[in-house]
Scaffold this motif. Structure first.
Motif, PDB file in Angstrom:
ATOM      1  N   PHE A   1       0.844  -1.193   0.000  1.00 49.33           N
ATOM      2  CA  PHE A   1       0.000   0.000   0.000  1.00 49.33           C
ATOM      3  C   PHE A   1       0.882   1.246   0.000  1.00 49.33           C
ATOM      4  O   PHE A   1       1.637   1.486   0.942  1.00 49.33           O
ATOM      5  N   TYR A   2       0.750   1.996  -1.077  1.00 47.95           N
ATOM      6  CA  TYR A   2       1.595   3.177  -1.274  1.00 47.95           C
ATOM      7  C   TYR A   2       1.006   4.360  -0.510  1.00 47.95           C
ATOM      8  O   TYR A   2      -0.116   4.790  -0.758  1.00 47.95           O
ATOM      9  N   MET A   3       1.773   4.888   0.422  1.00 51.76           N
ATOM     10  CA  MET A   3       1.331   6.018   1.236  1.00 51.76           C
ATOM     11  C   MET A   3       2.130   7.247   0.823  1.00 51.76           C
ATOM     12  O   MET A   3       3.350   7.278   0.959  1.00 51.76           O
ATOM     13  N   LYS A   4       1.434   8.260   0.362  1.00 49.53           N
ATOM     14  CA  LYS A   4       2.110   9.467  -0.127  1.00 49.53           C
ATOM     15  C   LYS A   4       2.526  10.394   1.014  1.00 49.53           C
ATOM     16  O   LYS A   4       3.665  10.843   1.082  1.00 49.53           O
ATOM     17  N   SER A   5       1.573  10.688   1.898  1.00 46.75           N
ATOM     18  CA  SER A   5       1.839  11.706   2.909  1.00 46.75           C
ATOM     19  C   SER A   5       1.694  11.222   4.341  1.00 46.75           C
ATOM     20  O   SER A   5       2.241  11.817   5.261  1.00 46.75           O
ATOM     21  N   GLY A   6       0.953  10.139   4.556  1.00 47.66           N
ATOM     22  CA  GLY A   6       0.704   9.667   5.909  1.00 47.66           C
ATOM     23  C   GLY A   6      -0.291  10.536   6.651  1.00 47.66           C
ATOM     24  O   GLY A   6      -0.326  10.540   7.880  1.00 47.66           O
ATOM     25  N   LYS A   7      -1.119  11.263   5.915  1.00 45.28           N
ATOM     26  CA  LYS A   7      -2.091  12.155   6.535  1.00 45.28           C
ATOM     27  C   LYS A   7      -3.372  11.397   6.882  1.00 45.28           C
ATOM     28  O   LYS A   7      -3.512  10.205   6.664  1.00 45.28           O
ATOM     29  N   ASN A   8      -4.345  12.143   7.396  1.00 44.52           N
ATOM     30  CA  ASN A   8      -5.568  11.555   7.950  1.00 44.52           C
ATOM     31  C   ASN A   8      -6.311  10.645   6.984  1.00 44.52           C
ATOM     32  O   ASN A   8      -6.706   9.532   7.336  1.00 44.52           O
ATOM     33  N   LYS A   9      -6.514  11.115   5.761  1.00 44.02           N
ATOM     34  CA  LYS A   9      -7.299  10.363   4.801  1.00 44.02           C
ATOM     35  C   LYS A   9      -6.676   8.998   4.531  1.00 44.02           C
ATOM     36  O   LYS A   9      -7.378   7.975   4.487  1.00 44.02           O
ATOM     37  N   GLU A  10      -5.365   8.961   4.347  1.00 41.79           N
ATOM     38  CA  GLU A  10      -4.684   7.697   4.064  1.00 41.79           C
ATOM     39  C   GLU A  10      -4.729   6.767   5.266  1.00 41.79           C
ATOM     40  O   GLU A  10      -4.910   5.549   5.119  1.00 41.79           O
ATOM     41  N   VAL A  11      -4.578   7.317   6.466  1.00 39.72           N
ATOM     42  CA  VAL A  11      -4.618   6.487   7.673  1.00 39.72           C
ATOM     43  C   VAL A  11      -6.000   5.871   7.861  1.00 39.72           C
ATOM     44  O   VAL A  11      -6.126   4.692   8.207  1.00 39.72           O
TER      45      VAL A  11
END
Length: 550
Positions: free
Chosen positions: A527-537
């Protein structure tokens, strides 16, 4: 002669300021020493020979698929467990709002009577001033980033400013103008907010409140003794003569006035810490409640110091605000506990690249902040998260020099710690972190045991490259022991994907015959995480919950 009222107020403020000034550097020192103790403990060998099982042979398997999935593109499934996670978080927000509101109403009533004010609208605004502690408490519950904090502060600020204009426009009280109301807010909330900010600095936030609690109790002895002696000169003179007759000089007497009550109060403070530790172990309180309680105590102390200026009686009465807050908090979570529907409590094992530093710690905190409403977390302690996951009983073990007892030294101690793991929810519905402290030659055995005793595994492979040999072993162990349907890998632009894919392929080829992945149809998703911000978490949490719900 009674203690002067302004002297009592000064004593409370002196107690607060000195406690902050002492607690912050002391917490920094203790955290630094704790991390060193963890690193030293991990670097030691037990002398036990742990032989890794050799692969039977290399297989010519061709069914491995490695997919890289952009987290932003994954649709939310909103499974039952994910809904339960959000519902439990919502009940916590309601519970702490009610408790803080009870606190604010009580303080508001004391303030209203003390200041001889009138008017329902004015009272509601006063309550809003003393409701401000809800903001830092909310940070603990839902603020996952700076943006979240800005939103919470902005929301409260908007409500507050609108309320000021309403009161200013309707009230006939000349003191209820914009400047006067803003000044009242700043006077009552600036100092405690600054104190909490210092105690919640990144490097000490795990134990800042804990250390502050002890320092407050310890300094209560000398601060209030001096306040009493200043207000009672006859007693001061008698006590001075007693010390002089014992052969002490002026400076020795002054030192005795400081040291003796400090020692006595420190003993009481230590007993209080032990009581907190026992309550924590008995699951009657958890670290989230301890942090919220600490915040409310700080605000209560600062608010009360202003009441002491006007009247000692009102100052003492205002100190009851915290017990009212705590009672309402206890009743709310007791009610929630009785109506709680049985839900699965899945265990999530979190593995990571130790050298990720702040980036790795940030993701762990964001995931755990919400996963704790669904299930427990397991991890192998490392210097990167040592201070972040520091719990009251571990802190006490460290202070007393018994931290070595927390390490897994052999098979027997490993089995004992596995049996002692806490997977059941606390009374407020949240779960805890189960840490395993390993020696240099026992971490591989611990990894295998944790893997076999976890429902899901989340491995943070951001920045993973050839130099991280420990992660290579972990990947090998995961593919050999647990179905890839239950394992989730996080990567980013700094991950060496070619090297990563080659490691997965090698581990797949060498997986033993008994491995759940010893077949020709295995899919590994990165799972590619771009920023680690709220939406991705939240997308990640939803994916994890969907595997339990299926």
């Amino acid at each position: 002669m009674n203690i002067p009222e302004n002297l009592m107020a000064s004593a409370v403020m002196i107690l607060f300021f000195f406690s902050i000034l002492m607690a912050v550097p002391l917490a920094y020192f203790l955290v630094k020493r704790y991390k060193k103790a963890i690193v030293d403990g991990m670097s030691k060998n037990t002398g036990i020979k742990i032989i890794d099982p050799e692969h039977d042979r290399r297989f010519n398997r061709t069914g491995l698929k490695i997919e890289t999935v952009d987290l932003d593109s994954v649709p939310l499934k909103n499974t039952k467990l994910f809904y339960h996670l959000k519902e439990t978080l919502g009940s916590h927000l309601i519970g702490y709002f009610i408790s803080c509101l009870v606190f604010a109403i009580y303080i508001g009533i004391v303030f209203f009577i003390n200041a001889n004010l009138s008017g329902t609208l004015t009272f509601l605004f006063v309550v809003l001033i003393f409701l401000f502690p809800l903001v830092p408490v909310s940070f603990i519950l839902i603020a996952r980033s700076k943006l979240d904090r800005y939103i919470l502060i902005g929301l409260y600020g908007f409500i507050f400013i609108v309320s000021i204009y309403i009161v200013d426009g309707i009230s006939n009280n000349p003191e209820s103008n914009f400047d006067g109301l803003m000044k009242a807010f700043m006077i009552y909330n600036t100092v405690p907010t600054a104190g909490i900010f210092l105690l919640r600095l990144e490097k000490i936030k795990s134990i800042g409140m804990f250390v502050f609690s002890f320092v407050v109790v310890a300094l209560t002895g000398p601060v209030f003794l001096f306040s009493y002696l200043i207000g009672h000169p006859d007693s001061s003179e008698t006590l001075s003569k007693l010390f002089i007759e014992m052969g002490l000089g002026v400076y020795e007497t002054l030192a005795a006035w400081i040291i003796l009550p400090l020692i006595m109060a420190s003993i009481i403070g230590w007993l209080c810490l032990k009581a907190i530790r026992n309550l924590y172990i008995q699951k009657k309180i958890n670290e989230m409640q301890l942090l919220a309680d600490g915040i409310m105590i700080i605000f209560n102390l600062c608010y009360s110091s202003f009441f002491f200026i006007a009247d000692v009686k009102f100052g003492l009465i205002s100190l009851l605000a915290f017990p009212f807050y705590k009672m309402s908090n206890y009743l709310w979570f007791g009610y929630i506990g009785k109506r709680r529907i049985a839900n699965p409590s899945p265990t999530l094992l979190i593995l990571r690249v130790f050298n990720l530093g702040v980036k790795g710690k940030s993701l762990f905190e964001m995931v755990f902040k919400h996963w704790r409403y669904a299930g427990s977390v397991q991890l192998i302690t490392g210097p990167d998260l040592a201070a972040t996951t520091l719990e009251p009983h571990e802190f006490m073990e460290f202070i007393t020099g018994n931290l070595k007892n927390s390490f897994c030294n052999d098979t027997e101690s490993l089995d004992q710690k596995l049996d002692a793991m806490d997977h059941e929810p606390d009374k407020d519905g949240t779960h805890r972190v189960n840490e395993m402290m390993c020696r240099n030659d026992t971490w591989k055995s611990v990894l295998k045991s944790l893997t076999m005793n976890s429902d899901l595994v989340l491995m943070d492979l951001r920045s993973f490259s050839e130099k991280f040999k420990g992660c290579r072993y972990e990947i090998d162990a995961l593919i050999n022991m647990i179905s890839m349907d239950r394992v989730f890998f996080i990567v980013n632009g700094e991950t060496d994907l070619n090297y990563c894919n080659s490691i997965f392929e090698q581990s797949y080829q060498y997986a033993g015959i008994g491995s759940p992945n010893a077949n020709d149809s295995v899919t590994i998703k990165l799972f590619y995480m771009k920023s680690g911000k709220n939406k991705e978490v939240f997308k990640l949490l939803d994916i994890l919950c969907s595997k339990i719900s299926n």
